[in-house]
Enzyme design. Sequence first.
Site, short mmCIF file in Angstrom:
data_model
loop_
_atom_site.label_atom_id
_atom_site.label_comp_id
_atom_site.label_asym_id
_atom_site.label_seq_id
_atom_site.Cartn_x
_atom_site.Cartn_y
_atom_site.Cartn_z
N SER A 1 0.85 -1.19 0.00
CA SER A 1 0.00 0.00 0.00
C SER A 1 0.89 1.24 0.00
O SER A 1 2.00 1.20 0.55
CB SER A 1 -0.88 0.01 1.26
OG SER A 1 -1.51 1.26 1.40
N TYR B 1 -1.57 -0.63 10.44
CA TYR B 1 -1.73 -1.14 9.07
C TYR B 1 -0.56 -0.68 8.19
O TYR B 1 0.04 -1.48 7.45
CB TYR B 1 -3.06 -0.65 8.50
CG TYR B 1 -3.25 -0.89 7.03
CD1 TYR B 1 -3.67 -2.13 6.56
CD2 TYR B 1 -3.01 0.12 6.09
CE1 TYR B 1 -3.84 -2.36 5.19
CE2 TYR B 1 -3.18 -0.09 4.73
CZ TYR B 1 -3.60 -1.34 4.29
OH TYR B 1 -3.77 -1.55 2.94
#
Length: 248
Positions: free
Chosen positions: A143, A157
């Site tokens: 990501s 995350y």
Amino acid sequence: MDKVVIITGGSRGIGAETALLAAREGYRICINYHSDEKAAHSVLEQVRALGAQAIAVRADVSSEDEVIALFHHVDAELGRVTALVNNAGTVAHKSRVDEMSEFRILNILKTNVLGPILCAKHAVLRMSPKHGGQGGSIVNVSSVASRLGSPGEYVDYAASKGALDTFTLGLSKEVAGEGIRVNAVRPGYIFTDFHALSGDPDRVSKLESGIPMARGGRPDEVAEAIIWLLSDKASYATGTFLDLGGGR
Ligand code: NAP
């Protein structure tokens, strides 16, 4: 060489689009999922309608026993795996670090870090000539959060994706001489159900004005990059990162 791909989290979002594109590219496909059997079977029907040999297999990627069972299913039903997409991932509600529970942090690290490492381990056991394999290709779905940090939202995350980036670099060098390429894509805000996990299903639409390209991304735009990195067209690419963040 026959092309056999395992797509973790292939039942929804980016993984589902990757399965559809893989079907068009002639792969035999294993769609892995965790809980949503109905969604997995819907994708299975769609890839079969495109002519692909495919199976759907439930397994929690953060459990090695379940990962072993997943790979055994593929060995028996599709043949030796040549491609792995480590796509399964999770996130939790927007939160500061000083409000995060140990349970939440562990769940994210287990799914997003332990899971891809375990799946890569069992893929290398089939791809490496050291184990009788003929090489292969692994794509990790990271990501843009890994380089932005996601402050005030989900630093846990972002850190898990940072670990996945480092794993991508390390594994790529470890197996480069064995005909196995390891790369990653780093999506930005993509329209999928993922954002419901963070407590805001409309998150991407709300954040579009802050994206240089002024729009969220589509899962098929990420799938295109994954399939390219998996393919022989990316034959000299290993340890690389393809950012798909609309300029973020
Ligand atoms: P999604 O629509 O929420 O789909 C997630 C998929 O992962 C589902 O198929 C889910 O299966 C599966 N999964 C979750 N936990 C699992 C586990 N423990 N074992 C096996 N499968 C598991 O998410 P997405 O947006 O497509 O995201 C895919 C990947 O892209 C993730 O790694 C995510 O971090 C990354 N990413 C997404 C965005 C974005 O904006 N959407 C941005 C950057 C990166 P079930 O439904 O059966 O539970």
